[in-house]
Write an enzyme that holds these catalytic residues in place. Structure first.
Site, PDB file in Angstrom:
ATOM      1  N   THR A   1     -28.386 -25.773  14.211  1.00 27.57           N
ATOM      2  CA  THR A   1     -28.657 -25.475  15.619  1.00 27.57           C
ATOM      3  C   THR A   1     -27.790 -26.258  16.611  1.00 27.57           C
ATOM      4  OG1 THR A   1     -30.388 -27.171  15.602  1.00 27.57           O
ATOM      5  CG2 THR A   1     -31.060 -24.914  15.086  1.00 27.57           C
ATOM      6  N   GLU A   2     -26.771 -26.934  16.128  1.00 25.47           N
ATOM      7  CA  GLU A   2     -25.994 -27.833  16.987  1.00 25.47           C
ATOM      8  C   GLU A   2     -25.452 -27.165  18.247  1.00 25.47           C
ATOM      9  OE1 GLU A   2     -25.746 -29.857  12.927  1.00 25.47           O
ATOM     10  OE2 GLU A   2     -25.971 -27.824  13.733  1.00 25.47           O
TER      11      GLU A   2
END
Length: 253
Positions: free
Chosen positions: A130-131
């Site tokens: 999810t960066e």
């Protein structure tokens, strides 16, 4: 922050459940130390990695996130190098590794699970890189992910940052097995016991081949495989395995 249970199946737990097991500097160093000790332990055949509490790992430490843009280039590079060592160490670990994803595995936590050889995922768990959703880049994880699932799937997961459930993770090639709710560790330990019955020399050499082959051409790959095939014939494990086969008994590796 890291709890270890030694034995034939060497269990390593991310142990900061109140904060959902973030990859804090202390957690990273603890995991590196646990891996070092597991490799040196002659009794340890397989390593199982899981999280205490309701999560596998929520990824980055929130305290770190609050100050990351103020740390400066040198300090941020040191932090990145420590994470790089962890992912590389786990991905290239000479003994088989099994991730028991007991709950959410997000960002760096998803990368940690992906770095293991095999992944058992709780039926209700979610996994995601999810960066991009907060301006980070899943740079270190991408090195592993593209080898695991291929470029197109990696692009989907890394560019969207979406979470995937257990069934989709298995369909994409991320999860090897799906466990009933609350049974991921139990399933992972059963899988580890299955692996531990196999010849240690064969397991180590197989891992070395699988690390090397994706970066090699066809001819070089076959030549390396032929060398491995010839070398393993001189080992005590093969001699015991053949002897046990003809004596109709289980081998004693």
């Amino acid at each position: 922050m890291v709890q270890v249970e030694r034995g034939r199946i060497y269990r390593v737990f991310l142990n900061d459940p109140e904060r959902r097991n973030p990859l804090s500097p202390g957690m990273v160093e603890g995991l590196l130390q646990a891996l070092e000790e597991a490799e040196k332990d002659p009794e340890a055949r397989v390593l199982v990695l899981s999280g205490r509490g309701s999560a596998f790992s929520a990824g980055a430490d929130l305290a770190f996130l609050e100050k990351v843009t103020e740390l400066g280039a040198e300090e941020n590079y040191r932090h990145s190098l420590s994470l790089m060592r962890l992912f590389h160490r786990l991905y290239t670990f000479p003994k088989p590794t099994v991730a028991a994803v007991n709950g959410p595995a997000v960002a760096g936590g998803a990368g940690l699970a992906t770095a293991c050889d095999l992944l058992v995922m709780d039926q209700e768990a979610k996994l995601g890189y999810t960066e991009v959703k907060i301006g980070f880049v899943a740079a270190l994880v991408s090195v592993i992910l593209v080898r695991a699932v291929g470029e197109k799937v990696a692009k989907d997961l890394l560019l969207t940052g979406r979470l995937v459930g257990a069934e989709e993770a298995q369909a994409l090639g991320l999860a090897n097995r799906i466990a009933r709710p609350g049974k991921a560790l139990e399933e992972a330990l059963a899988l580890a016991e299955e692996l531990a019955k196999n010849a240690p020399t064969s397991l180590r050499l197989t891992k070395e081949l699988l690390l090397a082959l994706p970066g090699m051409g066809l001819e070089d790959g076959f030549r390396l495989a032929a060398l491995a095939n010839a070398w393993v014939r001189e080992t005590g494990d093969l001699k015991e395995g053949i002897r046990a086969f003809f004596e109709k008994r289980s081998p004693r590796f």
